[in-house]
Write an enzyme that holds these catalytic residues in place. Structure first.
Site, PDB file in Angstrom:
ATOM      1  N   GLY A  46      23.587  13.292  42.315  1.00 20.70           N
ATOM      2  CA  GLY A  46      23.275  11.479  41.490  1.00 20.70           C
ATOM      3  C   GLY A  46      21.739  11.930  41.014  1.00 20.70           C
ATOM      4  O   GLY A  46      22.406  12.340  39.771  1.00 20.70           O
ATOM      5  N   GLU A  47      21.089  11.314  41.429  1.00 20.14           N
ATOM      6  CA  GLU A  47      20.141  11.291  40.401  1.00 20.14           C
ATOM      7  C   GLU A  47      18.830  12.345  41.311  1.00 20.14           C
ATOM      8  O   GLU A  47      18.474  11.876  42.517  1.00 20.14           O
ATOM      9  CB  GLU A  47      18.786   9.571  39.963  1.00 20.14           C
ATOM     10  CG  GLU A  47      19.989   9.169  38.456  1.00 20.14           C
ATOM     11  CD  GLU A  47      19.519  10.534  37.092  1.00 20.14           C
ATOM     12  OE1 GLU A  47      20.709  10.453  37.280  1.00 20.14           O
ATOM     13  OE2 GLU A  47      19.265  10.646  37.379  1.00 20.14           O
ATOM     14  N   SER A  48      18.338  13.156  40.818  1.00 23.96           N
ATOM     15  CA  SER A  48      17.570  14.394  41.188  1.00 23.96           C
ATOM     16  C   SER A  48      16.394  13.861  41.337  1.00 23.96           C
ATOM     17  O   SER A  48      15.339  13.791  42.669  1.00 23.96           O
ATOM     18  CB  SER A  48      17.667  15.346  40.518  1.00 23.96           C
ATOM     19  OG  SER A  48      17.318  15.505  39.231  1.00 23.96           O
ATOM     20  N   CYS A  78      25.343  19.516  41.207  1.00 25.28           N
ATOM     21  CA  CYS A  78      24.888  18.871  40.148  1.00 25.28           C
ATOM     22  C   CYS A  78      23.421  18.098  40.898  1.00 25.28           C
ATOM     23  O   CYS A  78      22.481  19.414  40.647  1.00 25.28           O
ATOM     24  CB  CYS A  78      25.397  17.037  40.024  1.00 25.28           C
ATOM     25  SG  CYS A  78      24.971  17.016  38.239  1.00 25.28           S
ATOM     26  N   ARG A 105      17.958  19.890  33.681  1.00 22.06           N
ATOM     27  CA  ARG A 105      18.924  18.854  34.124  1.00 22.06           C
ATOM     28  C   ARG A 105      18.884  17.887  32.134  1.00 22.06           C
ATOM     29  O   ARG A 105      18.868  18.389  31.076  1.00 22.06           O
ATOM     30  CB  ARG A 105      17.397  17.740  34.300  1.00 22.06           C
ATOM     31  CG  ARG A 105      16.783  17.935  35.713  1.00 22.06           C
ATOM     32  CD  ARG A 105      15.872  17.447  36.082  1.00 22.06           C
ATOM     33  NE  ARG A 105      16.639  15.314  35.781  1.00 22.06           N
ATOM     34  CZ  ARG A 105      15.905  14.977  35.781  1.00 22.06           C
ATOM     35  NH1 ARG A 105      14.613  14.249  34.914  1.00 22.06           N
ATOM     36  NH2 ARG A 105      16.929  13.829  35.853  1.00 22.06           N
ATOM     37  N   ILE A 134      29.235  15.627  35.068  1.00 28.46           N
ATOM     38  CA  ILE A 134      28.666  13.937  34.270  1.00 28.46           C
ATOM     39  C   ILE A 134      27.177  14.352  34.102  1.00 28.46           C
ATOM     40  O   ILE A 134      26.121  14.768  35.324  1.00 28.46           O
ATOM     41  CB  ILE A 134      28.895  13.356  35.737  1.00 28.46           C
ATOM     42  CG1 ILE A 134      30.640  13.530  36.015  1.00 28.46           C
ATOM     43  CG2 ILE A 134      27.927  11.666  35.204  1.00 28.46           C
ATOM     44  CD1 ILE A 134      31.015  12.130  37.409  1.00 28.46           C
ATOM     45  N   ARG A 135      26.508  14.603  33.316  1.00 27.98           N
ATOM     46  CA  ARG A 135      24.831  14.020  33.192  1.00 27.98           C
ATOM     47  C   ARG A 135      24.660  15.873  33.759  1.00 27.98           C
ATOM     48  O   ARG A 135      23.238  15.259  34.725  1.00 27.98           O
ATOM     49  CB  ARG A 135      24.100  13.036  32.990  1.00 27.98           C
ATOM     50  CG  ARG A 135      25.193  11.887  32.889  1.00 27.98           C
ATOM     51  CD  ARG A 135      24.349  10.589  32.535  1.00 27.98           C
ATOM     52  NE  ARG A 135      22.762  11.167  32.285  1.00 27.98           N
ATOM     53  CZ  ARG A 135      21.517  10.491  33.676  1.00 27.98           C
ATOM     54  NH1 ARG A 135      22.056  10.244  34.576  1.00 27.98           N
ATOM     55  NH2 ARG A 135      20.608  10.779  32.678  1.00 27.98           N
ATOM     56  N   HIS A 171      31.511  18.699  39.557  1.00 32.69           N
ATOM     57  CA  HIS A 171      31.459  17.880  40.896  1.00 32.69           C
ATOM     58  C   HIS A 171      32.577  18.498  41.230  1.00 32.69           C
ATOM     59  O   HIS A 171      33.895  17.810  41.646  1.00 32.69           O
ATOM     60  CB  HIS A 171      31.460  16.465  40.760  1.00 32.69           C
ATOM     61  CG  HIS A 171      29.875  15.747  40.120  1.00 32.69           C
ATOM     62  ND1 HIS A 171      29.090  15.069  40.962  1.00 32.69           N
ATOM     63  CD2 HIS A 171      29.196  16.356  39.450  1.00 32.69           C
ATOM     64  CE1 HIS A 171      28.003  14.856  40.101  1.00 32.69           C
ATOM     65  NE2 HIS A 171      28.106  15.180  39.326  1.00 32.69           N
ATOM     66  N   GLU A 173      33.419  17.758  44.541  1.00 36.70           N
ATOM     67  CA  GLU A 173      34.420  16.580  44.911  1.00 36.70           C
ATOM     68  C   GLU A 173      34.466  15.833  44.444  1.00 36.70           C
ATOM     69  O   GLU A 173      34.986  14.970  44.985  1.00 36.70           O
ATOM     70  CB  GLU A 173      32.560  15.913  46.300  1.00 36.70           C
ATOM     71  CG  GLU A 173      31.891  15.007  45.501  1.00 36.70           C
ATOM     72  CD  GLU A 173      30.640  15.583  44.422  1.00 36.70           C
ATOM     73  OE1 GLU A 173      31.112  16.787  44.060  1.00 36.70           O
ATOM     74  OE2 GLU A 173      30.148  15.350  43.785  1.00 36.70           O
TER      75      GLU A 173
HETATM   76  N1  GLN Z   1      21.770  13.880  35.290  1.00 36.55           N
HETATM   77  C1  GLN Z   1      21.786  13.794  36.670  1.00 36.55           C
HETATM   78  C2  GLN Z   1      20.361  14.859  36.896  1.00 36.55           C
HETATM   79  O1  GLN Z   1      19.562  14.951  36.475  1.00 36.55           O
HETATM   80  C3  GLN Z   1      21.949  14.573  38.065  1.00 36.55           C
HETATM   81  C4  GLN Z   1      23.851  13.958  37.453  1.00 36.55           C
HETATM   82  C5  GLN Z   1      24.641  14.407  38.584  1.00 36.55           C
HETATM   83  O2  GLN Z   1      24.253  14.969  39.918  1.00 36.55           O
HETATM   84  N2  GLN Z   1      25.641  14.204  38.012  1.00 36.55           N
HETATM   85  O3  GLN Z   1      19.582  14.131  38.479  1.00 36.55           O
END
Ligand code: GLN
Length: 195
Positions: A46-48, A78, A105, A134-135, A171, A173
Site C-alpha cells: 500500500g503506502e507505507s 512491499c 522506497r 509496484i513502486r 506482491h 498476493e
Molecule cells: N511505494 C510504496 C511505499 O513507499 C510501496 C508500494 C507498494 O506497497 N506497492 O510505501
C-alpha cells in the site's frame, strides 16, 4: 491456523483471498483489540506513509512490536517490508525496526515504477516465481542474521527472512502462485501445536 491481515490501508483483501484459497482462516485487523489470538500476521502493500500514520493513530505500533518480539511470525509485502525494516533511506516514515534490513522506497524510479519479472527463490523450489513489483522498495543492506531469499539479476535483494519474519519487495498476493504464502505458513506452522 489463523492469520490476521493488517487492514489499515492497502492490498489486504488480496492476502485474505490467497489465505482462503489455502484454506486458512484469515481476517482483517484494524484495532489493537483485534491483534490477539493470531498464529501469524501479514502487513500488506500500500503506502507505507499512510499505513505507518494509521498504525500510530490506532495505537498498533507497540503491540505489533511486542508480538513480533515474542515470536509472532509476520510477513510484510512491499510497503509491509518497508515497515518491518530497521532503517528506511531518505524517508521520514518511522519503521517498526523489527528486521535488520535497510530499505530504499520507490527504488526503481518513474521509468520502471511497475514491472513483472521471474524470480528464482530457492526456498520455493526450482520453478521461477512471478515477481510483481509496484513502486517497489529494495533491500540495500542486511546484517548477517538476515537470509536474502532472492535477488534481481543485478544482485539487488528483494526478499528476506530473519527468524520468523519474512519480507518481499514484490506482491505475491497479486499472482496465482501460492508458494510464497505457503512458505510463510510453513514458518507459522513451525511454532504452532499440531491440533
Ligand atoms: N511505494 C510504496 C511505499 O513507499 C510501496 C508500494 C507498494 O506497497 N506497492 O510505501
Amino acid at each position: 491456523m489463523r492469520i490476521g491481515v493488517l487492514a489499515s490501508q492497502g492490498a489486504f483483501a488480496e492476502h485474505i483471498d490467497i489465505l482462503h484459497q489455502l484454506e486458512v482462516e484469515a481476517l482483517p485487523v484494524r484495532l489493537p483489540s483485534e491483534l490477539g489470538g493470531w498464529d501469524g500476521l501479514i502487513i500488506p502493500g500500500g503506502e507505507s506513509t499512510s499505513i505507518s500514520r494509521l498504525m500510530v493513530d490506532y495505537n498498533l505500533v507497540s503491540e505489533i512490536k511486542n508480538l513480533a518480539k515474542s515470536g509472532l511470525p509476520i510477513l510484510g509485502t512491499c510497503a509491509g517490508m518497508i515497515l518491518l525494516a530497521r532503517e528506511i533511506l531518505d524517508s521520514d516514515v518511522e519503521p517498526l525496526e523489527l528486521m535488520d534490513i535497510t530499505v530504499r522506497r520507490n527504488a526503481f524510479g518513474r521509468q520502471k515504477e511497475s514491472f513483472e519479472t521471474e524470480l528464482i527463490i530457492p526456498v520455493l523450489g526450482e520453478k521461477p516465481f512471478p515477481g510483481v513489483f509496484i513502486r517497489a522498495p529494495i533491500i540495500e543492506q542486511a546484517n548477517s542474521e538476515v537470509e536474502i531469499l532472492t535477488r534481481l539479476t543485478n544482485g539487488t535483494g528483494v526478499a528476506a527472512r530473519q527468524g520468523r519474519l519474512l519480507a518481499s519487495a514484490f506482491h505475491p498476493e497479486l499472482t496465482n502462485d501460492l508458494r510464497f504464502h505457503q512458505y510463510f505458513l510453513s514458518i507459522v506452522a513451525e511454532g504452532t501445536n499440531p491440533d
